[in-house]
Design an enzyme around this catalytic site. Structure first.
Site, PDB file in Angstrom:
ATOM      1  N   TRP A  69       0.835  -1.207   0.000  1.00  0.00           N
ATOM      2  CA  TRP A  69       0.000   0.000   0.000  1.00  0.00           C
ATOM      3  C   TRP A  69       0.868   1.254   0.000  1.00  0.00           C
ATOM      4  O   TRP A  69       0.544   2.236  -0.670  1.00  0.00           O
ATOM      5  CB  TRP A  69      -0.972  -0.005   1.180  1.00  0.00           C
ATOM      6  CG  TRP A  69      -1.957  -1.130   1.105  1.00  0.00           C
ATOM      7  CD1 TRP A  69      -2.066  -2.184   1.965  1.00  0.00           C
ATOM      8  CD2 TRP A  69      -2.952  -1.350   0.098  1.00  0.00           C
ATOM      9  NE1 TRP A  69      -3.074  -3.030   1.564  1.00  0.00           N
ATOM     10  CE2 TRP A  69      -3.628  -2.547   0.422  1.00  0.00           C
ATOM     11  CE3 TRP A  69      -3.336  -0.653  -1.052  1.00  0.00           C
ATOM     12  CZ2 TRP A  69      -4.676  -3.059  -0.358  1.00  0.00           C
ATOM     13  CZ3 TRP A  69      -4.371  -1.160  -1.831  1.00  0.00           C
ATOM     14  CH2 TRP A  69      -5.021  -2.344  -1.481  1.00  0.00           C
ATOM     15  N   LYS A  84     -12.160  -1.808   6.965  1.00  0.00           N
ATOM     16  CA  LYS A  84     -11.370  -2.698   7.824  1.00  0.00           C
ATOM     17  C   LYS A  84     -11.752  -2.573   9.293  1.00  0.00           C
ATOM     18  O   LYS A  84     -11.947  -3.577   9.946  1.00  0.00           O
ATOM     19  CB  LYS A  84      -9.891  -2.481   7.588  1.00  0.00           C
ATOM     20  CG  LYS A  84      -9.463  -3.215   6.315  1.00  0.00           C
ATOM     21  CD  LYS A  84      -8.407  -2.558   5.529  1.00  0.00           C
ATOM     22  CE  LYS A  84      -8.329  -3.212   4.153  1.00  0.00           C
ATOM     23  NZ  LYS A  84      -7.621  -2.381   3.187  1.00  0.00           N
ATOM     24  N   ASP A 143      -1.617   6.664   6.314  1.00  0.00           N
ATOM     25  CA  ASP A 143      -2.635   5.736   5.828  1.00  0.00           C
ATOM     26  C   ASP A 143      -2.907   4.762   6.978  1.00  0.00           C
ATOM     27  O   ASP A 143      -2.111   3.872   7.242  1.00  0.00           O
ATOM     28  CB  ASP A 143      -2.125   4.994   4.587  1.00  0.00           C
ATOM     29  CG  ASP A 143      -3.106   3.912   4.112  1.00  0.00           C
ATOM     30  OD1 ASP A 143      -4.152   3.714   4.762  1.00  0.00           O
ATOM     31  OD2 ASP A 143      -2.800   3.262   3.082  1.00  0.00           O
TER      32      ASP A 143
HETATM   33  C1  PLP Z   1      -7.071  -1.910   2.157  1.00  0.00           C
HETATM   34  C2  PLP Z   1      -6.024  -0.865   2.229  1.00  0.00           C
HETATM   35  C3  PLP Z   1      -5.939   0.171   1.279  1.00  0.00           C
HETATM   36  C4  PLP Z   1      -6.864   0.248   0.082  1.00  0.00           C
HETATM   37  O1  PLP Z   1      -8.108   0.625   0.463  1.00  0.00           O
HETATM   38  P1  PLP Z   1      -9.284   0.867  -0.600  1.00  0.00           P
HETATM   39  O2  PLP Z   1     -10.344   1.427   0.285  1.00  0.00           O
HETATM   40  O3  PLP Z   1      -9.616  -0.461  -1.177  1.00  0.00           O
HETATM   41  O4  PLP Z   1      -8.816   1.834  -1.610  1.00  0.00           O
HETATM   42  C5  PLP Z   1      -4.968   1.115   1.441  1.00  0.00           C
HETATM   43  N1  PLP Z   1      -4.125   1.077   2.472  1.00  0.00           N
HETATM   44  C6  PLP Z   1      -4.167   0.101   3.403  1.00  0.00           C
HETATM   45  C7  PLP Z   1      -3.183   0.105   4.531  1.00  0.00           C
HETATM   46  C8  PLP Z   1      -5.114  -0.900   3.306  1.00  0.00           C
HETATM   47  O5  PLP Z   1      -5.163  -1.880   4.220  1.00  0.00           O
END
Ligand code: PLP
Length: 361
Positions: A103, A197, A173
């Site tokens: 990511w 998540k 993030d």
């Molecule tokens: C799942 C995830 C993403 C991507 O998320 P989307 O909502 O599918 O764009 C980005 N960063 C991390 C750390 C993730 O776990």
């Protein structure tokens, strides 16, 4: 609870039972009003109460001050890879990125389209199985911001504390560990996290940004990509993902009812310990994929002696109602995602299953 499996999916993932049942109760006719949240205008008084209280409860949970804007946007964490760079990189157009996984790399790819990216640290040389330490960071003085990924969903590593970046805004993030423990929002310039998540179903991304940073967004940015558009309209510039935000709000209330983020952290630490202890006490039968000191509390990654055995255990686990345990293809092995809503009983059941599997194989 009829026919519920143990869902170890990395995302979208398990939601709290109480939230699911409450949503079910109000699904067809929200609080007796004769229509579903899905069917009501986002401009209605009822929906306004839903989104306003979601933001208010989130502010309480994370102790977010008035110096920060809170937004519920679309495009997932993925669009934030671009929006962060487009809005916050100017005018210097150089930013530091800490590369701790897939990511992070995607965020770096988008930032490079906007300006100069310095990789302040990377663990790619060891297939991202650890978190680079503070003394290894090569930070750029005068950078627009430092970006990092607090929890690496795929590799099963996480930062125990925020990187120290001085006066440079810290951008995080936090998609896969937001609300899993208390954090000091004042340490951050911007935090973003996809909903699916730890907060709700897919469809929304949460952005918390220091208001003073909003001055950086260039006027020529497309309207929708400019944070100011959404901040000034309370996430209502266009139709927001109404149902997702509604469920996020229910999850926030669930967290508040259950002791907030301090309590959540204790539960999460205890759950992760059960699983890591089972791995570490297996005489090498199960091997943790991440460096011990950098292990994630949310995504527990581990391997068995060979792929054949890994296939066998995943098949048997699936048959027994443990779903979503297959590791990401870049790591292989198994990954148990045990976010906030994942029940301790599910972790205990998995540990028992792993012990039995080991004796039988
Ligand atoms: C799942 C995830 C993403 C991507 O998320 P989307 O909502 O599918 O764009 C980005 N960063 C991390 C750390 C993730 O776990």
């Amino acid at each position: 609870m009829e026919n519920r499996i143990y869902n170890f999916s990395a995302g979208p993932c398990t939601l709290p039972n109480e939230v699911m049942l409450e949503a079910q109760k109000d699904f067809y006719s929200y609080k007796g009003q004769g229509l579903s949240v899905m069917e009501m205008s986002h401009r209605s008084k009822t929906y306004d109460e839903i989104i306003v209280s979601a933001e208010k409860d989130l502010r309480t949970l994370l102790n977010i001050s008035d110096d920060y804007s809170v937004m519920f946007l679309q495009g997932g964490a993925t669009l934030q890879f671009s929006m962060v760079a487009l809005n916050l990189m100017p005018p210097n157009n150089k930013a530091d990125y800490i590369n701790t996984g897939a990511w992070s790399k995607k965020a770096i790819t988008e930032a490079k389209r906007v300006g100069e990216v310095n990789i302040a640290a990377t663990s790619e040389g060891k297939n991202f199985n650890y978190i680079p330490k503070q003394d290894a960071f090569n930070l750029t003085p005068g950078a627009s911001y430092v970006h990092y990924t607090s929890n690496n969903t795929i590799f099963g590593t996480g930062f125990k504390t925020e990187p120290e970046v001085g006066d440079v805004p810290l951008v995080c993030d936090a998609s896969s560990d937001i609300l899993s423990k208390p954090i000091d929002v004042n340490k951050y310039g911007l935090i973003y996290a996809g909903a699916q998540k730890n907060m709700g179903p897919a469809g929304a991304v949460l952005v918390i940004v220091k208001k003073s940073l909003l001055e950086r967004s260039p006027n020529e940015l497309h309207t929708y990509l400019n944070y100011n558009t959404h901040a000034s309209k309370g996430s209502m510039y266009n139709t927001p993902p109404t149902y997702t935000i509604y469920i996020m709000g229910l999850v926030y209330k669930w967290l508040l009812r259950n002791g907030g983020l301090d309590a959540m952290q204790k539960v999460n630490e205890a759950k992760a310990k059960l699983l890591y202890d089972a791995i570490d006490n297996s005489d090498g039968y199960y091997k943790g994929a991440a460096a011990i000191e950098d292990r994630s509390l949310m995504n527990v990654t581990f391997n068995l002696a060979n792929e054949e055995l890994e296939k066998k255990i995943i098949a048997e686990a699936t048959a027994k109602g443990f779903s979503g345990l297959k590791g990401h293809r870049s790591v292989g092995g198994l990954r148990a995602s045990i976010y906030n809503a994942f029940p301790t009983t599910g972790v205990e059941a998995l540990v028992k299953f792993m012990t039995d599997f080991k004796s039988n194989n």
